[in-house]
Write a protein that holds these residues in place. Structure first.
Motif, short mmCIF file in Angstrom:
data_model
loop_
_atom_site.label_atom_id
_atom_site.label_comp_id
_atom_site.label_asym_id
_atom_site.label_seq_id
_atom_site.Cartn_x
_atom_site.Cartn_y
_atom_site.Cartn_z
N PHE A 249 61.95 -112.66 -78.23
CA PHE A 249 61.79 -112.50 -79.67
C PHE A 249 63.16 -112.66 -80.32
N PRO A 250 63.32 -113.67 -81.20
CA PRO A 250 64.67 -113.99 -81.69
C PRO A 250 65.26 -112.91 -82.59
N TYR A 251 64.38 -112.06 -83.17
CA TYR A 251 64.87 -111.05 -84.11
C TYR A 251 65.14 -109.71 -83.41
N MET A 252 65.03 -109.69 -82.10
CA MET A 252 65.31 -108.47 -81.34
C MET A 252 66.49 -108.72 -80.41
N LEU B 117 55.38 -122.31 -85.34
CA LEU B 117 55.61 -121.23 -84.36
C LEU B 117 54.63 -121.31 -83.19
N GLY B 118 53.41 -121.81 -83.46
CA GLY B 118 52.38 -121.83 -82.44
C GLY B 118 51.90 -120.41 -82.15
N GLU B 119 51.18 -120.26 -81.04
CA GLU B 119 50.61 -118.95 -80.74
C GLU B 119 51.25 -118.29 -79.53
N ASN B 120 52.27 -118.95 -78.97
CA ASN B 120 52.83 -118.44 -77.72
C ASN B 120 53.42 -117.04 -77.84
N PHE B 121 54.12 -116.78 -78.95
CA PHE B 121 54.73 -115.45 -79.12
C PHE B 121 53.65 -114.37 -79.14
N GLU B 122 52.57 -114.66 -79.84
CA GLU B 122 51.48 -113.67 -79.91
C GLU B 122 50.81 -113.49 -78.55
N GLY C 234 50.82 -106.13 -73.72
CA GLY C 234 50.08 -104.93 -74.09
C GLY C 234 49.97 -104.67 -75.58
N ALA C 235 50.40 -105.62 -76.42
CA ALA C 235 50.34 -105.39 -77.87
C ALA C 235 48.92 -105.62 -78.39
N ASN C 236 48.40 -104.65 -79.15
CA ASN C 236 47.07 -104.86 -79.73
C ASN C 236 47.20 -105.70 -81.01
N ARG C 237 46.07 -105.91 -81.68
CA ARG C 237 46.06 -106.84 -82.82
C ARG C 237 47.05 -106.40 -83.92
N TRP C 238 47.03 -105.11 -84.25
CA TRP C 238 47.93 -104.60 -85.30
C TRP C 238 49.38 -104.74 -84.85
N GLN C 239 49.65 -104.37 -83.59
CA GLN C 239 51.04 -104.45 -83.09
C GLN C 239 51.54 -105.89 -83.08
N PHE D 297 50.66 -108.18 -85.17
CA PHE D 297 50.97 -108.52 -86.55
C PHE D 297 52.29 -107.87 -86.96
N ARG D 298 52.42 -106.58 -86.66
CA ARG D 298 53.57 -105.80 -87.14
C ARG D 298 54.87 -106.21 -86.44
N TYR D 299 54.80 -106.40 -85.13
CA TYR D 299 56.05 -106.61 -84.38
C TYR D 299 56.33 -108.07 -84.03
N VAL D 300 55.36 -108.95 -84.24
CA VAL D 300 55.59 -110.35 -83.86
C VAL D 300 55.45 -111.29 -85.07
N ILE D 301 54.24 -111.30 -85.66
CA ILE D 301 54.01 -112.30 -86.72
C ILE D 301 54.90 -112.02 -87.94
#
Lengths: 351, 291
Positions: free
Chosen positions: A89-92, B183-188, B195-200, B202-206
């Motif tokens: 993650f580039p922002y971390m 960005l594609g979907e790879n990060f998600e 272990g990140a759920n849908r909200w996490q 969104f909050r921590y990645v997207i």
């Protein structure tokens, strides 16, 4: 315990004229390091994504520890994937990247910090916790990605082309690190690669996949000595194939009668291909061999440093032989030569 | 070396002169007028009385501060809501080929639509004599169209906010779609396997990934909505009045003395926007330095 069974797995994609994955079956024992090997587009990453739950199979099942993974969402499978391009993650910073999985579990900050330090020590990067991903080299990024996956204590670790973005020197280093950590943590691991050398050096077993179909699943050694078919043999550098007919337990080919003692002799059809690796062929100017000795002519000689490759024509059949260059006898192009195919080094295949 | 530099300066001078005269000349002359310099009516004194009048005089101060409050509210609310709608819209449809094509088409149609037309459209649809009010009345949901809530020409600027959301969400949407596609979907997918759920996710990645682009677009939209005249003029009320409308009315005043107040107000609007832009650049530069 993390035994994985892939049962009759099928995946189709719209617009493809064949299944991306077609009826794949295999079993991976706990603690094994298995390579999915095949050319680009053969379906190996698709299988990986079905194991993680990112793709749903059209048919078949994936069973981990006797429980189907299919009804379990990706985030709860305990299957962690390390992507080909690391995707830090580039922002971390590095600490935050490595601690990501534990943060998602809501684990206490102090515990995360301690575990992150342990993981960075494990991947031999103890002092880079506060750096950003773009301040790291490719090799460091790969190690951080590995640490980030391992901190989640995965039941199954999936590595997508883990070494493909690294240069030769880093690749050797990373390969050793992956094997060491995998054995130390005893985590069942699958990695995807198109490089047969990488697969041979890393894996306990190799699943060879072509066009979505599993061709062979066995130890690296067997791919060299006992390939299942011509495709598998060719992928591992096999070049010598002799068409033979089985007549009264004897194998007759264009170059003559071949003495065969392979352990699969009873499973062979009437028409087979016999293969022998170039390095297992012996040459002599005189007929010193008591079996499988054939007279031919040297067509060409290619010197490649430690080894020299000879192309030999025997009754219109071309065979390749590779000998150590050091101490080589005086063999020249056009020479008449006796070619020996040792009976314990040849292997018959139905396909 | 010196000759080369002189050559460059001389060759750049004509276009630079035109740009400086046309662009900065107008601003400079407007600034002079805001300071009371109006030779046409015999005023040559330079002072800040127009600024004082607008902000602190008994006659205008209440109008100014309520107008500034409304301006900030409308610009922040419309920018934030347009960004939120566009973000969730883009996330919802980015994986569906058909919906993506349809939405792209609708939003692409919306982009070249003048703000004035959108404002008139808002009146047709959301006013008490508009389509929604008549429809609700026909269905018996309200007794008469007059019972429909005041959404257009209201003192809270709802009509203006709605018009800006409708218009600017398209701008946000097109920017976000292009960011999400690159960005594609790879990060998600990676976060999901960690272990990140849908909200996490969104909050921590997207959100952190799209935030720089979303923030830049927000500055543009905020600056525009803060200084634009036509939508508040059509969909606003007499009091409280948004600052650009107030400035324009000063400018239209037959008393030419009021022009200084109009110019002072325009300069204040420009200054607020510039402060925000500078703040944005300071934030991004600080982030770059930190990285």
């Amino acid at each position: 315990m993390s035994d994985l069974k892939i049962i009759k797995l099928v995946k189709n994609f719209v617009g493809m004229d064949r299944p991306a994955v077609n009826n794949v079956n295999l079993k991976i024992n706990s603690g094994e390091l298995v390579a999915f090997l095949g050319p680009s587009g053969c379906g190996k990453t698709t299988i990986l994504k079905m194991i993680t739950g990112l793709f749903a199979p059209d048919n078949g099942d994936i069973v981990l520890d006797n429980k189907s993974l299919l009804p379990i969402p990706t985030e709860k499978r305990g299957v962690v994937m390390v992507f080909q391009n690391y995707l830090l993650f580039p922002y971390m910073n590095v600490n935050e990247n490595v601690g990501f999985a534990l943060k998602m579990k809501g684990i206490d900050k102090n515990v995360i910090e301690k575990k992150v330090r342990e993981m960075l020590d494990l991947v031999k990067l103890p002092d880079i916790g506060f750096r950003r991903p773009k301040q790291l080299s490719g090799g460091q990024q790969q190690r951080v990605a590995l640490a980030r996956a391992l901190i989640a204590s995965p039941r199954l670790l999936l590595l997508d082309e883990p070494l493909s973005n690294l240069d030769a020197h880093l690749r050797d280093e990373m390969r050793d690190l992956i094997v060491t950590i995998q054995k130390e943590l005893n985590v069942t691991t699958i990695f995807v690669t198109h490089d047969q050398e990488e697969a041979v050096l890393l894996a306990d077993k190799i699943a060879l996949i072509f066009d979505g179909e599993l061709q062979n699943y066995t130890s690296p050694k067997n791919y060299y000595e006992q390939p299942k078919n011509i495709k598998a043999a060719k992928f591992f550098g096999g070049v010598n194939f002799i068409k033979s007919k089985k007549i009264n337990n004897e194998f007759i080919s264009d170059i003559g009668k071949i003495n065969y003692v392979g352990e699969n002799i009873n499973d062979l059809n009437d028409e087979i291909n016999i293969t022998v690796r170039p390095e297992n062929i012996k040459l002599s100017k005189t007929n010193d061999f008591d079996h499988n000795s054939f007279k031919g002519n040297i067509k060409s000689i290619i010197f490649s440093g430690t080894h020299t490759r000879y192309k030999i024509i025997i009754n219109n059949l071309e065979l390749e032989c590779s000998l150590q260059s050091l101490g080589i006898k005086n063999i020249n192009q056009g020479d008449e030569i006796f070619v020996h195919l040792p009976k314990d080094k040849i292997w018959g295949m139905n396909d | 070396m010196g000759g080369e530099r002189l050559k460059i300066i001389l060759s750049l001078t004509p276009p630079l002169l035109i740009i400086i005269t046309l662009f900065f000349g107008g601003i400079f002359y407007g600034f002079l007028q805001s300071l009371g310099y109006q030779p046409a009516i015999g005023k040559y004194d330079i002072n800040f009385s127009a600024y004082y009048n607008v902000m602190f005089s008994e006659r205008y101060s209440k109008l100014f501060w309520t107008g500034l409050g409304l301006n900030l509210w409308v610009s922040f609310a419309s920018t934030f809501l347009a960004a939120v709608f566009a973000l969730f819209g883009a996330l919802a449809i980015r994986k569906t080929f058909f919906a993506k094509t349809v939405c792209n088409f609708i939003y692409s149609l919306n982009l070249p639509m003048p703000h004035l037309v959108v404002a008139v459209g808002m009146i047709f649809v959301f006013s008490q004599s508009g389509l929604l009010a008549r429809f609700a009345s026909q269905l018996g949901l309200i007794n008469s169209p007059g019972d429909f809530p005041v959404l257009v020409r209201d003192k809270y600027g709802f009509g203006i906010i709605l018009a800006y959301i409708w218009k600017e969400a398209a701008f946000f949407f097109i920017i976000l779609m292009s960011v999400l596609q690159s960005l594609g979907e790879n990060f998600e997918e990676l976060a999901q396997s960690l272990g990140a759920n849908r909200w996490q996710r969104f909050r921590y990645v997207i959100l952190p990934l799209v935030m720089p682009n979303l923030f830049s677009a927000s500055i543009i939209v905020f600056a525009f909505s803060f200084g634009a005249y036509e939508v508040p003029a059509l969909l606003g009320v007499i009091y409280p009045q948004m600052l650009p409308v107030m400035a324009f009315e000063f400018f239209l005043n037959p008393d030419l003395n009021a022009r200084s107040e109009g110019m002072a107000l325009s300069i204040i609007i420009a200054l607020i926007v510039m402060i925000l832009v500078v703040f944005y650049f300071w934030l991004t530069q600080a982030k770059i330095r930190k990285d």
